[in-house]
Design an enzyme around this catalytic site. Structure first.
Site, mmCIF file in Angstrom:
data_model
loop_
_atom_site.group_PDB
_atom_site.id
_atom_site.type_symbol
_atom_site.label_atom_id
_atom_site.label_comp_id
_atom_site.label_asym_id
_atom_site.label_seq_id
_atom_site.Cartn_x
_atom_site.Cartn_y
_atom_site.Cartn_z
ATOM 1 N N ILE A 107 -14.483 25.451 66.019
ATOM 2 C CA ILE A 107 -14.957 26.173 64.852
ATOM 3 C C ILE A 107 -14.524 27.630 64.943
ATOM 4 O O ILE A 107 -14.425 28.195 66.033
ATOM 5 C CB ILE A 107 -16.499 26.041 64.723
ATOM 6 C CG1 ILE A 107 -17.008 26.639 63.410
ATOM 7 C CG2 ILE A 107 -17.216 26.637 65.910
ATOM 8 C CD1 ILE A 107 -18.478 26.307 63.095
ATOM 9 N N CYS A 108 -14.216 28.213 63.788
ATOM 10 C CA CYS A 108 -13.926 29.642 63.667
ATOM 11 C C CYS A 108 -12.790 30.057 64.611
ATOM 12 O O CYS A 108 -11.718 29.489 64.561
ATOM 13 C CB CYS A 108 -15.211 30.432 63.916
ATOM 14 S SG CYS A 108 -15.136 32.184 63.511
ATOM 15 N N GLY A 109 -13.010 31.029 65.461
ATOM 16 C CA GLY A 109 -11.952 31.556 66.317
ATOM 17 C C GLY A 109 -11.332 30.539 67.242
ATOM 18 O O GLY A 109 -10.173 30.679 67.653
ATOM 19 N N THR A 111 -10.437 27.610 66.416
ATOM 20 C CA THR A 111 -9.334 26.950 65.707
ATOM 21 C C THR A 111 -8.048 27.749 65.863
ATOM 22 O O THR A 111 -6.959 27.172 65.932
ATOM 23 C CB THR A 111 -9.654 26.770 64.209
ATOM 24 O OG1 THR A 111 -9.792 28.053 63.585
ATOM 25 C CG2 THR A 111 -10.922 25.960 64.002
ATOM 26 N N ALA A 160 -13.691 23.546 61.809
ATOM 27 C CA ALA A 160 -14.521 24.166 60.777
ATOM 28 C C ALA A 160 -14.301 25.666 60.761
ATOM 29 O O ALA A 160 -13.861 26.264 61.753
ATOM 30 C CB ALA A 160 -15.998 23.861 61.023
#
Length: 212
Positions: A107-109, A111, A160
């Protein structure tokens, strides 16, 4: 039994993990007969990390302790420190797990860390909006597989954006199969809308004879 490895690193985004870790660890809405899971925090060293919210977490185990099997799940949270080279080892381990068929959730960073090594080049995925991965991941070439949604599941990879934690949790729980389908839908509806009818549907789904 599934073993859920939650990677912890400095500046970890506390809010992104709350739904998935609390439900998997507590098992409070698990369906009858579902095995409890083992949830472990893992990091590159034994030293405590400090989350974005100022919480201290002492890792349970190290990256080398992760068992690569179909019963392993790796959860990679967002953080502002993913560009530190010391996190390369967990990204390499994520690749091993994906190749083995194990579930990897970013999720977030996190990815961006996967994108930078080409792990998202041929898999459906999402992140913090169009253009984010190009900005933070020079090696990213997966534009044709990007889907602008809060969370995207592609077989054993679930990604995500920073505001997609609830749907991300739903997709992870669904992949593991530990909730009845009607329980999961009611759980998601309640936490995404706050409407009381969904809470009552959630409670009802847990009663004997209400399973799908």
């Amino acid at each position: 039994m599934f073993t859920i490895y939650v990677y912890v690193l400095d500046t970890l985004a506390d809010w992104e993990l709350g739904h998935v870790t609390s439900e998997l660890n507590s098992g409070r809405f698990f369906k009858k007969g579902a095995e409890r899971v083992s949830l472990k925090t893992v990091s590159y060293s034994n030293e405590p990390i400090t989350t974005m919210g100022g919480m201290k977490i002492v890792p349970d185990c190290l990256i080398d302790d992760i068992v690569v099997s179909g019963k392993s799940v790796l959860i990679l949270p967002g953080a502002n420190t993913w560009d530190d080279p010391k996190h390369c080892a967990i990204i390499e381990k994520a690749g091993e797990l994906l190749s083995s068929g194990a579930l990897v959730c970013a999720i977030c960073g996190a990815t961006a860390a996967l994108a930078n090594v080409g792990m998202l080049d041929t898999r459906l995925h999402t992140s913090n909006g169009p253009g984010f991965l190009e900005m933070f991941s020079p090696g990213y070439k997966g534009q044709n597989f990007y889907i602008d949604e809060p969370s995207v599941a592609d077989n054993n990879l679930i990604t995500a954006g920073s505001t997609g934690g609830l749907l991300w949790a739903k997709q992870i729980i669904e992949h593991l199969g530990v909730f009845e389908s009607n329980t999961l839908e009611s759980w998601y509806a309640y936490f995404s809308t706050g409407k009381p009818e969904h809470f009552f549907a959630l409670m009802q789904s847990l009663q004997p004879g209400k399973e799908n």
